[in-house]
Write a protein that holds these residues in place. Structure first.
Motif, PDB file in Angstrom:
ATOM      1  N   THR A  30       0.804  -1.223   0.000  1.00 50.90           N
ATOM      2  CA  THR A  30       0.000   0.000   0.000  1.00 50.90           C
ATOM      3  C   THR A  30       0.838   1.275   0.000  1.00 50.90           C
ATOM      4  N   LYS A  52      -7.189   8.983   2.351  1.00 48.33           N
ATOM      5  CA  LYS A  52      -6.248   8.353   1.423  1.00 48.33           C
ATOM      6  C   LYS A  52      -5.766   7.006   1.989  1.00 48.33           C
ATOM      7  N   LYS A  56      -6.594   3.302   0.385  1.00 49.96           N
ATOM      8  CA  LYS A  56      -5.538   2.344   0.035  1.00 49.96           C
ATOM      9  C   LYS A  56      -5.804   0.988   0.682  1.00 49.96           C
ATOM     10  N   LYS A  59      -8.757  -0.813  -1.015  1.00 47.43           N
ATOM     11  CA  LYS A  59      -8.333  -1.395  -2.297  1.00 47.43           C
ATOM     12  C   LYS A  59      -7.487  -2.640  -2.072  1.00 47.43           C
ATOM     13  N   TYR A  60      -6.552  -2.574  -1.131  1.00 47.48           N
ATOM     14  CA  TYR A  60      -5.681  -3.719  -0.870  1.00 47.48           C
ATOM     15  C   TYR A  60      -6.494  -4.946  -0.439  1.00 47.48           C
TER      16      TYR A  60
END
Length: 79
Positions: A30, A52, A56, A59-60
């Protein structure tokens, strides 16, 4: 109080991939620091990540932002 589900999500990703994963692995993937991941994984953290960071991690782990955390009533935690 907001509790981040980092440990649960990491455990689930390990099961899904069949690979052992560490906070360091998440940090590298990340672009965040390992300490940031560890702070979020702590149930008693007072760390407030930026959107932010949250994005991240979502998404990971392949989840929606709302799946990263839960709200716990601080009074029920103290009882």
């Amino acid at each position: 109080m907001v509790i981040y589900k980092i440990k649960q999500l990491l455990w689930q990703k390990q099961i899904d991939t069949g690979q052992p994963l560490t906070y360091e692995d998440v940090a590298k993937a990340t672009g965040m620091g390992r300490a940031t991941i560890a702070r979020l994984a702590s149930p008693k953290t007072d760390y407030n990540p930026t959107m932010k960071v949250v994005e991240k991690l979502a998404k990971y782990f392949g989840v929606q932002i709302g799946d990263l955390a839960t709200i716990v009533d601080e009074e029920s935690e103290a009882a």
